[in-house]
Enzyme design. Sequence first.
Site, short mmCIF file in Angstrom:
data_model
loop_
_atom_site.label_atom_id
_atom_site.label_comp_id
_atom_site.label_asym_id
_atom_site.label_seq_id
_atom_site.Cartn_x
_atom_site.Cartn_y
_atom_site.Cartn_z
N TRP A 31 27.60 -19.02 48.41
CA TRP A 31 26.39 -18.43 47.83
C TRP A 31 26.48 -16.92 47.77
O TRP A 31 25.94 -16.31 46.85
CB TRP A 31 25.14 -18.90 48.57
N ASP A 56 19.61 -13.11 51.23
CA ASP A 56 19.37 -14.48 50.77
C ASP A 56 19.20 -15.31 52.05
O ASP A 56 20.15 -15.51 52.79
CB ASP A 56 20.57 -14.98 49.96
N LYS A 104 15.01 -25.81 50.90
CA LYS A 104 15.83 -26.06 52.08
C LYS A 104 14.95 -26.28 53.31
O LYS A 104 15.17 -27.19 54.09
CB LYS A 104 16.79 -24.90 52.34
C1 LIG Z 1 20.73 -23.57 47.99
C2 LIG Z 1 21.05 -22.13 48.09
C3 LIG Z 1 20.99 -21.29 46.96
C4 LIG Z 1 20.63 -21.80 45.59
O1 LIG Z 1 19.30 -22.09 45.55
P1 LIG Z 1 18.53 -22.51 44.19
O2 LIG Z 1 17.11 -22.43 44.63
O3 LIG Z 1 19.00 -23.87 43.83
O4 LIG Z 1 18.86 -21.50 43.15
C5 LIG Z 1 21.26 -19.96 47.15
N1 LIG Z 1 21.58 -19.46 48.35
C6 LIG Z 1 21.66 -20.24 49.45
C7 LIG Z 1 22.03 -19.63 50.76
C8 LIG Z 1 21.39 -21.60 49.34
O5 LIG Z 1 21.48 -22.38 50.43
#
Ligand SMILES: *Cc1c(COP(=O)(O)O)cnc(C)c1O
Length: 361
Positions: free
Chosen positions: A102, A174, A198
Site C-alpha cells: 500500500w 494511511d 477494515k
Molecule cells: C485496504 C487498504 C487500502 C485500500 O483501501 P480502499 O479503501 O480499498 O481504497 C489502502 N491502504 C491500506 C493500508 C489498506 O489496508
Amino acid sequence: MTTYNFAAGPAVLPHEVLEKVQKELLNFNNSNMSILEISHRSALYQDVYKDAKKRILALMKLSADEYDVLFLGGGATLQFTMLPLNIANKHHKAAYINTGHWSKRAIAEAKKIPGLTVDTVASSENKDGTFTTIPKFPDLPEDTYDYLHITTNNTIMGSAYYDLPETSTPLVADMSSNFLGQEYPFDKFDLIYAGAQKNLAPAGLTLVILKKSHLGQVEGLPDMLDYTAQSKKESALNTPPVFQVYVADLVLKWLEEKGGVAQIAKENKHKADLLYDYLDNSKLFKNNVDPACRSLMNVPFVTGNKDLDAKFVKEATEAGLLNLKGHRLVGGMRASIYNAMTYEGVKVLCAFLQKFEAENK
Ligand SMILES: *Cc1c(COP(=O)(O)O)cnc(C)c1O
C-alpha cells in the site's frame, strides 16, 4: 456452526452492532423510514454525522478546534491522490517511507501528480521484493518536504509502526488497517486517512482527519478533490454514504463503551500475542515478520509448502474459520484479527492450527 471471519477487508463487524442494525433497519429512530432511505439533508442524518464526527475526535483525543474530520468516498486509494493535491503546496516535495504494497501504491499515485517531487526516503523492501520489517527512520532536512507519509499498518505484509518518526516535517498516515485498533499519539499527525472497511464500517466510506491549518491553502482544485470544499460542505458536496456513516457511528459507540482505543489496543495485543506465540512455537507454521514490528491486526503465516497451505485453508473453511487465504502477492495464510474479532475467535483458530499440525506432521 459458529463461524469466525478473518477477512482483511471488508471485515468482521461487532456482532452487537450488526444486531442493532438489523433491529433498526425498518424504522430508524422512530422515523418509519429505513436508514437506507433517509435523506442526507435530513436532521436524522445530520445527527448521525455530527455524532460520528464527535466520537472520532474524542476517541483520538483530538480537539475540534484544531482538527476536522471528512467523510469521503473513493476509498483510501483516492487519498493517494487527494493528499498530495491538497497538502504538497509549499515545497512541492513529498517524502514517503515504503513498507509494503500500500505504501508503494501511495508512492506510485503521488508520482502522477504534475510538478510534485516524490522521494522514497526509507524502504524496508528486501531484495526478493518481500517486506518483513519497518525501516530505520531517516533524518529529513528541515523545511524541505510538505509531508512525510507512512503506512502505520501493512495489511498484506503484517507489520506495523510502534514508534513514530521524530521529524519536523508534517507527518501523514494511511491508517486504514489499524485505525482505532492501535494506540498512537494521534496529535503527532497532521493528517490521517483510513478506508473504513477494515476496522470501522462497511466499504464505501473513507475518513480523513486533518489539521484545519491545511484548509484554505490551495486554489483551483476540482471540488470533489478539495479538502477545503469538502470541509465547507460538511462532507456532503455530493450524496454521502449515509448507511456507512451510520454503522461507523454505532461501531464508534461500541468502541467507547468498551473503554476506547487504549483498552481495545490492549485486547488486540492480547489476541495477537496468543496467535504469534503459537506460530513461534509451531514446527509447521511460521510468521516471517520481525517480532519488533508485528501487526496487531493482520497476521500472515505459511507452512512453506503451497499444497499444505491450500489444504489448511480448505479444512479451516470447513471448520468455520473463514477467509484465511493469504493475499495473492504473498500467498500462504493471513488471519486478520481486527477490533471486532473476539479473543474466543483467536483461541478457536489456535486450537485448529494445533489440530492441523498434529494431523500433518
Ligand atoms: C485496504 C487498504 C487500502 C485500500 O483501501 P480502499 O479503501 O480499498 O481504497 C489502502 N491502504 C491500506 C493500508 C489498506 O489496508
